[in-house]
Design a protein around this motif. Sequence first.
Motif, PDB file in Angstrom:
ATOM      1  N   HIS A   1     -35.841 -21.362 -30.067  1.00 35.04           N
ATOM      2  CA  HIS A   1     -35.859 -19.899 -29.984  1.00 35.04           C
ATOM      3  C   HIS A   1     -36.994 -19.344 -30.835  1.00 35.04           C
ATOM      4  O   HIS A   1     -37.797 -18.518 -30.376  1.00 35.04           O
ATOM      5  CB  HIS A   1     -34.515 -19.340 -30.450  1.00 35.04           C
ATOM      6  N   ALA A   2     -37.077 -19.790 -32.070  1.00 35.95           N
ATOM      7  CA  ALA A   2     -38.117 -19.294 -32.980  1.00 35.95           C
ATOM      8  C   ALA A   2     -39.508 -19.643 -32.469  1.00 35.95           C
ATOM      9  O   ALA A   2     -40.416 -18.801 -32.492  1.00 35.95           O
ATOM     10  CB  ALA A   2     -37.892 -19.869 -34.382  1.00 35.95           C
ATOM     11  N   ALA A   3     -39.695 -20.860 -31.986  1.00 39.41           N
ATOM     12  CA  ALA A   3     -41.009 -21.285 -31.487  1.00 39.41           C
ATOM     13  C   ALA A   3     -41.415 -20.476 -30.254  1.00 39.41           C
ATOM     14  O   ALA A   3     -42.582 -20.073 -30.122  1.00 39.41           O
ATOM     15  CB  ALA A   3     -40.989 -22.777 -31.170  1.00 39.41           C
TER      16      ALA A   3
ATOM     17  N   THR B   1     -40.354 -17.427 -29.420  1.00 33.02           N
ATOM     18  CA  THR B   1     -40.638 -16.057 -29.845  1.00 33.02           C
ATOM     19  C   THR B   1     -42.047 -15.958 -30.425  1.00 33.02           C
ATOM     20  O   THR B   1     -42.810 -15.044 -30.094  1.00 33.02           O
ATOM     21  CB  THR B   1     -39.595 -15.576 -30.874  1.00 33.02           C
ATOM     22  N   LEU B   2     -42.407 -16.904 -31.261  1.00 32.26           N
ATOM     23  CA  LEU B   2     -43.742 -16.907 -31.870  1.00 32.26           C
ATOM     24  C   LEU B   2     -44.828 -17.106 -30.820  1.00 32.26           C
ATOM     25  O   LEU B   2     -45.823 -16.373 -30.788  1.00 32.26           O
ATOM     26  CB  LEU B   2     -43.826 -17.997 -32.939  1.00 32.26           C
ATOM     27  N   CYS B   3     -44.635 -18.077 -29.945  1.00 30.61           N
ATOM     28  CA  CYS B   3     -45.620 -18.378 -28.909  1.00 30.61           C
ATOM     29  C   CYS B   3     -45.830 -17.171 -27.984  1.00 30.61           C
ATOM     30  O   CYS B   3     -46.962 -16.765 -27.719  1.00 30.61           O
ATOM     31  CB  CYS B   3     -45.149 -19.589 -28.116  1.00 30.61           C
ATOM     32  N   ALA B   4     -44.742 -16.600 -27.484  1.00 27.67           N
ATOM     33  CA  ALA B   4     -44.829 -15.463 -26.561  1.00 27.67           C
ATOM     34  C   ALA B   4     -45.434 -14.241 -27.234  1.00 27.67           C
ATOM     35  O   ALA B   4     -46.282 -13.548 -26.651  1.00 27.67           O
ATOM     36  CB  ALA B   4     -43.443 -15.138 -26.009  1.00 27.67           C
ATOM     37  N   SER B   5     -45.029 -13.955 -28.455  1.00 32.38           N
ATOM     38  CA  SER B   5     -45.561 -12.768 -29.136  1.00 32.38           C
ATOM     39  C   SER B   5     -47.039 -12.936 -29.454  1.00 32.38           C
ATOM     40  O   SER B   5     -47.826 -11.993 -29.283  1.00 32.38           O
ATOM     41  CB  SER B   5     -44.760 -12.425 -30.388  1.00 32.38           C
ATOM     42  N   ASP B   6     -47.461 -14.118 -29.878  1.00 30.59           N
ATOM     43  CA  ASP B   6     -48.884 -14.354 -30.140  1.00 30.59           C
ATOM     44  C   ASP B   6     -49.708 -14.183 -28.869  1.00 30.59           C
ATOM     45  O   ASP B   6     -50.770 -13.552 -28.875  1.00 30.59           O
ATOM     46  CB  ASP B   6     -49.114 -15.748 -30.716  1.00 30.59           C
ATOM     47  N   TYR B   7     -49.229 -14.744 -27.763  1.00 32.85           N
ATOM     48  CA  TYR B   7     -49.928 -14.635 -26.479  1.00 32.85           C
ATOM     49  C   TYR B   7     -50.031 -13.173 -26.037  1.00 32.85           C
ATOM     50  O   TYR B   7     -51.105 -12.702 -25.653  1.00 32.85           O
ATOM     51  CB  TYR B   7     -49.208 -15.489 -25.434  1.00 32.85           C
ATOM     52  N   LEU B   8     -48.923 -12.439 -26.121  1.00 32.91           N
ATOM     53  CA  LEU B   8     -48.937 -11.038 -25.700  1.00 32.91           C
ATOM     54  C   LEU B   8     -49.809 -10.179 -26.619  1.00 32.91           C
ATOM     55  O   LEU B   8     -50.475  -9.249 -26.154  1.00 32.91           O
ATOM     56  CB  LEU B   8     -47.512 -10.494 -25.624  1.00 32.91           C
ATOM     57  N   LYS B   9     -49.835 -10.492 -27.893  1.00 32.87           N
ATOM     58  CA  LYS B   9     -50.711  -9.756 -28.811  1.00 32.87           C
ATOM     59  C   LYS B   9     -52.172  -9.920 -28.411  1.00 32.87           C
ATOM     60  O   LYS B   9     -52.942  -8.961 -28.461  1.00 32.87           O
ATOM     61  CB  LYS B   9     -50.501 -10.224 -30.256  1.00 32.87           C
ATOM     62  N   ARG B  10     -52.563 -11.123 -28.010  1.00 33.88           N
ATOM     63  CA  ARG B  10     -53.946 -11.345 -27.567  1.00 33.88           C
ATOM     64  C   ARG B  10     -54.222 -10.602 -26.265  1.00 33.88           C
ATOM     65  O   ARG B  10     -55.257  -9.954 -26.122  1.00 33.88           O
ATOM     66  CB  ARG B  10     -54.211 -12.842 -27.379  1.00 33.88           C
ATOM     67  N   LEU B  11     -53.291 -10.681 -25.305  1.00 29.04           N
ATOM     68  CA  LEU B  11     -53.482 -10.039 -23.998  1.00 29.04           C
ATOM     69  C   LEU B  11     -53.528  -8.510 -24.082  1.00 29.04           C
ATOM     70  O   LEU B  11     -54.272  -7.878 -23.346  1.00 29.04           O
ATOM     71  CB  LEU B  11     -52.327 -10.403 -23.056  1.00 29.04           C
ATOM     72  N   LEU B  12     -52.722  -7.947 -24.961  1.00 29.66           N
ATOM     73  CA  LEU B  12     -52.523  -6.494 -24.994  1.00 29.66           C
ATOM     74  C   LEU B  12     -53.136  -5.829 -26.226  1.00 29.66           C
ATOM     75  O   LEU B  12     -52.796  -4.690 -26.549  1.00 29.66           O
ATOM     76  CB  LEU B  12     -51.018  -6.196 -24.932  1.00 29.66           C
ATOM     77  N   ALA B  13     -54.054  -6.516 -26.881  1.00 28.88           N
ATOM     78  CA  ALA B  13     -54.594  -6.062 -28.169  1.00 28.88           C
ATOM     79  C   ALA B  13     -55.087  -4.620 -28.171  1.00 28.88           C
ATOM     80  O   ALA B  13     -54.876  -3.894 -29.128  1.00 28.88           O
ATOM     81  CB  ALA B  13     -55.714  -6.997 -28.621  1.00 28.88           C
TER      82      ALA B  13
ATOM     83  N   ILE C   1     -38.298  -7.891 -24.471  1.00 33.41           N
ATOM     84  CA  ILE C   1     -38.135  -9.307 -24.147  1.00 33.41           C
ATOM     85  C   ILE C   1     -37.110  -9.924 -25.099  1.00 33.41           C
ATOM     86  O   ILE C   1     -37.204  -9.759 -26.311  1.00 33.41           O
ATOM     87  CB  ILE C   1     -39.474 -10.066 -24.279  1.00 33.41           C
ATOM     88  N   GLU C   2     -36.157 -10.622 -24.519  1.00 31.59           N
ATOM     89  CA  GLU C   2     -35.211 -11.413 -25.296  1.00 31.59           C
ATOM     90  C   GLU C   2     -35.495 -12.883 -25.011  1.00 31.59           C
ATOM     91  O   GLU C   2     -35.845 -13.247 -23.884  1.00 31.59           O
ATOM     92  CB  GLU C   2     -33.763 -11.095 -24.918  1.00 31.59           C
ATOM     93  N   VAL C   3     -35.367 -13.723 -26.025  1.00 28.61           N
ATOM     94  CA  VAL C   3     -35.507 -15.158 -25.877  1.00 28.61           C
ATOM     95  C   VAL C   3     -34.101 -15.739 -25.882  1.00 28.61           C
ATOM     96  O   VAL C   3     -33.320 -15.471 -26.798  1.00 28.61           O
ATOM     97  CB  VAL C   3     -36.364 -15.746 -27.023  1.00 28.61           C
ATOM     98  N   ALA C   4     -33.780 -16.514 -24.856  1.00 34.81           N
ATOM     99  CA  ALA C   4     -32.416 -17.027 -24.713  1.00 34.81           C
ATOM    100  C   ALA C   4     -32.392 -18.539 -24.682  1.00 34.81           C
ATOM    101  O   ALA C   4     -33.081 -19.163 -23.886  1.00 34.81           O
ATOM    102  CB  ALA C   4     -31.789 -16.478 -23.431  1.00 34.81           C
ATOM    103  N   ASP C   5     -31.610 -19.089 -25.583  1.00 35.78           N
ATOM    104  CA  ASP C   5     -31.297 -20.509 -25.500  1.00 35.78           C
ATOM    105  C   ASP C   5     -29.784 -20.657 -25.376  1.00 35.78           C
ATOM    106  O   ASP C   5     -29.291 -21.374 -24.535  1.00 35.78           O
ATOM    107  CB  ASP C   5     -31.872 -21.302 -26.668  1.00 35.78           C
TER     108      ASP C   5
ATOM    109  N   SER D   1     -46.431 -19.832 -18.190  1.00 32.44           N
ATOM    110  CA  SER D   1     -46.501 -21.048 -19.016  1.00 32.44           C
ATOM    111  C   SER D   1     -46.958 -20.752 -20.447  1.00 32.44           C
ATOM    112  O   SER D   1     -46.581 -21.456 -21.376  1.00 32.44           O
ATOM    113  CB  SER D   1     -47.419 -22.077 -18.382  1.00 32.44           C
ATOM    114  N   GLN D   2     -47.757 -19.701 -20.623  1.00 30.48           N
ATOM    115  CA  GLN D   2     -48.273 -19.362 -21.956  1.00 30.48           C
ATOM    116  C   GLN D   2     -47.222 -18.705 -22.856  1.00 30.48           C
ATOM    117  O   GLN D   2     -47.439 -18.561 -24.056  1.00 30.48           O
ATOM    118  CB  GLN D   2     -49.483 -18.442 -21.820  1.00 30.48           C
ATOM    119  N   LEU D   3     -46.095 -18.327 -22.278  1.00 30.09           N
ATOM    120  CA  LEU D   3     -45.024 -17.705 -23.073  1.00 30.09           C
ATOM    121  C   LEU D   3     -44.182 -18.749 -23.819  1.00 30.09           C
ATOM    122  O   LEU D   3     -43.458 -18.403 -24.735  1.00 30.09           O
ATOM    123  CB  LEU D   3     -44.113 -16.868 -22.171  1.00 30.09           C
ATOM    124  N   PHE D   4     -44.291 -19.996 -23.387  1.00 27.68           N
ATOM    125  CA  PHE D   4     -43.472 -21.072 -23.950  1.00 27.68           C
ATOM    126  C   PHE D   4     -44.340 -22.055 -24.739  1.00 27.68           C
ATOM    127  O   PHE D   4     -45.483 -22.287 -24.391  1.00 27.68           O
ATOM    128  CB  PHE D   4     -42.736 -21.819 -22.833  1.00 27.68           C
ATOM    129  N   PRO D   5     -43.776 -22.667 -25.797  1.00 25.58           N
ATOM    130  CA  PRO D   5     -44.545 -23.675 -26.553  1.00 25.58           C
ATOM    131  C   PRO D   5     -44.755 -24.942 -25.736  1.00 25.58           C
ATOM    132  O   PRO D   5     -44.074 -25.225 -24.813  1.00 25.58           O
ATOM    133  CB  PRO D   5     -43.683 -23.935 -27.789  1.00 25.58           C
TER     134      PRO D   5
END
Length: 185
Positions: A46-48, A50-62, A109-113, A181-185
């Motif tokens: 879950h933590a990984a 969240t980090l991966c998706a948020s980092d990717y979206l920050k780059r895309l939507l800067a 966005i919610e991350v669900a495991d 695919s970029q949303l997931f580690p």
Amino acid sequence: MTQTRVRLWNIDEYHRMFETGIIAADERVELIEGQVIPMSAKNPPHAATTLCASDYLKRLLAEVALVRVQDPIQLSQYSEPEPDIAVVRIDLRKYIDHHPAPNEVFILIEVADTTLETDRKQKALLYAKAGIIEYWILDVNQRQVYVFREPSSEAYNQEFILEEDTTLSLVAFPEIEVQISQLFP
């Protein structure tokens, strides 16, 4: 049959519970429709994610949006959830004087495991009622995304699932393509 009335809490009362120590500052809870609800623990996937998706979206939507991670949003006087990721309007003061409201939210966005059913039912209904235009659930276990669009007072009118090898455009930014695919580690 006797019915018990439930006492619902509003946001001001909820904040006072933290200020007075009724709820400890490090307690993981959120206010959902007037009820203080414990949040699930975050395991490593879950933590990984969240980090991966948020980092990717920050780059895309800067240049077009602010990406907040596990911070509150104010849906109503009785709901202040803390979605894993909230893509919101850029605020030069970083929302120092309020939490983003529905009209400032582009996507939640919610991350669900372990919380997929709760996120699909309870959170989707909550976000639809608030008029959140787009809501995603990142399913850590299946590496797919549940997409909810066209909110109404009863549900999202559009729901579909995308596999890892697809792309998706945001409702608010149709010109920006998100590679699942970029949303997931």
